[in-house]
Write a protein that holds these residues in place. Structure first.
Motif, short mmCIF file in Angstrom:
data_model
loop_
_atom_site.label_atom_id
_atom_site.label_comp_id
_atom_site.label_asym_id
_atom_site.label_seq_id
_atom_site.Cartn_x
_atom_site.Cartn_y
_atom_site.Cartn_z
N ARG A 54 7.40 1.44 49.36
CA ARG A 54 7.51 3.08 48.52
C ARG A 54 6.07 3.21 49.33
O ARG A 54 5.32 2.65 48.98
CB ARG A 54 7.62 3.76 47.97
CG ARG A 54 7.09 4.53 46.91
CD ARG A 54 7.41 5.16 45.33
NE ARG A 54 9.06 4.67 45.35
CZ ARG A 54 9.66 4.14 44.13
NH1 ARG A 54 8.44 3.73 42.78
NH2 ARG A 54 10.51 4.24 44.14
N GLY A 69 7.57 2.48 39.92
CA GLY A 69 9.12 2.71 39.51
C GLY A 69 10.03 2.71 40.57
O GLY A 69 10.23 2.22 41.19
N ASP A 70 11.19 1.62 39.33
CA ASP A 70 12.01 1.37 40.13
C ASP A 70 13.33 2.27 41.35
O ASP A 70 13.63 2.03 42.34
CB ASP A 70 13.88 1.03 39.29
CG ASP A 70 12.50 -0.48 38.53
OD1 ASP A 70 12.26 -1.33 38.69
OD2 ASP A 70 13.57 -1.13 37.32
N ARG A 71 13.35 3.30 40.62
CA ARG A 71 14.64 4.04 41.50
C ARG A 71 13.53 5.77 40.76
O ARG A 71 14.00 6.02 39.67
CB ARG A 71 15.28 4.35 40.91
CG ARG A 71 16.66 5.00 41.92
CD ARG A 71 18.13 5.28 41.72
NE ARG A 71 19.21 5.76 42.35
CZ ARG A 71 19.30 5.95 43.15
NH1 ARG A 71 18.34 4.44 43.91
NH2 ARG A 71 19.92 6.57 43.37
N THR A 101 10.11 7.90 35.01
CA THR A 101 9.09 7.33 34.98
C THR A 101 8.35 6.79 33.79
O THR A 101 8.81 6.10 33.41
CB THR A 101 7.54 7.65 35.50
OG1 THR A 101 6.68 8.53 35.10
CG2 THR A 101 7.67 7.72 37.00
#
Length: 314
Positions: free
Chosen positions: A111, A233-235, A289
């Motif tokens: 990211r 954050g994962d997603r 988040t």
């Protein structure tokens, strides 16, 4: 390792601290030499001196470090304005952003986060919450929001065209340790003057300050933590996020908080306000988040004054 451009700067250093607190090692990229602040874990903060407008030197960092993510906080804009031929300066500024994204693609990072600003909302009519999906004026009153708008559009295009995960941070007015006196809002100078025991000098402001003037003030430790949460954050469900306190804070509120720490602080501001009372809506940030501001005005002021009284210049 998370590469943070401007990682030794104001917001950058607090973002690095937050990333370290979440278990990440960081690479701090600066164009000029600077010391690692004492509040950072120096053993987990590798410093690389590089100019983001020089792609080979930027890519070279990836040959020595395993970069897993990028937080781009260095300004991709012609700054200071007027110091260079404007077309060449603009080409270099946007080239720096492109180089960051080229490096990200080359390294296969998960990211890339890119700093934008509350200033992109300048000119939006009305009071209340400012949402990420609001239509924005095409014009800007200052170079900074103008180039941040350009950057957001480019990031959106390149995220779609390349498949990279690129996230824009619309950062609100940020204040706190290691910050500079700001030309757009009075709070930092009010705190500095109280810590010095002097009257605040607000002559640097772009417009006269009034007691009821308000803006979304976010303490820098909250700003850094919000950015770290967005990076890790994962997603994430969106490409653009407001990074803010989620409330409007007036100069009068800041003055009242200062007087709880420095009762004899000399703060005299004329009544009235110069503009609408707005704040950035942080629902999207909270939902994706779990972020919640940790510093209200009183806690922020107490922490900031303690920092300055400990012998820190800013």
């Amino acid at each position: 390792m998370i590469l943070v451009t401007g990682g030794l700067g104001f917001i950058g250093s607090h973002t690095v601290r937050a990333l370290q607190d979440m278990g990440e090692d960081c690479v701090l990229v600066q164009r000029r030499e600077a010391e690692v602040p004492a509040f950072l874990d120096a053993a987990r903060a590798a410093v690389e001196r590089a100019d983001i407008t020089d792609l080979p030197s930027l890519l070279d960092i990836g040959t020595r470090r395993k970069i897993t993510g990028i937080v781009h906080l260095a300004g991709s804009m012609p700054w200071p304005p007027g110091s260079d031929e404007p077309i060449d300066a603009t080409r270099r500024a946007l080239g720096g952003l492109f180089n960051i994204l080229e490096a990200a693609r080359s390294w296969g990072v998960a990211r890339v986060g890119v700093a934008s600003t509350i200033g992109v909302y300048s000119g939006v009519a009305g009071e209340g919450a400012l949402h990420e999906d609001m239509p924005l004026p095409m014009t800007s009153p200052h170079l900074i929001p103008a180039f941040k708008k350009i950057g957001e559009l480019l990031n959106d295009h390149l995220a779609g065209a390349t498949g990279m995960d690129i996230v824009n941070y619309r950062i609100s007015a940020t204040w706190g340790p290691r910050g500079h006196v700001d030309p757009f809002f009075a709070a930092p100078e009010l705190v500095h003057a109280a810590a010095r025991g002097t009257e605040p000098d607000l002559s640097h402001l772009r417009a006269p300050a009034h007691a009821e003037d308000s803006i979304d003030l976010c303490y820098v430790k909250d700003t850094g933590r919000a950015i770290a949460l967005l990076q890790l954050g994962d997603r994430l469900g969106h490409r653009t996020y407001n990074v803010a306190s989620g409330r409007a804070t007036s100069n009068a509120e800041v003055a009242a908080a200062i007087r709880t720490v420095v009762p004899d602080a000399r703060i005299e501001l004329p009544a009235g306000e110069a503009g609408p009372r707005n704040h950035l809506d942080i629902t999207r940030l909270q939902q994706d988040t779990g972020y919640r501001p940790a510093y209200d005005t009183e806690r922020a002021v107490a922490d900031y004054i303690a920092w300055l009284r400990a012998g820190n210049e800013r």
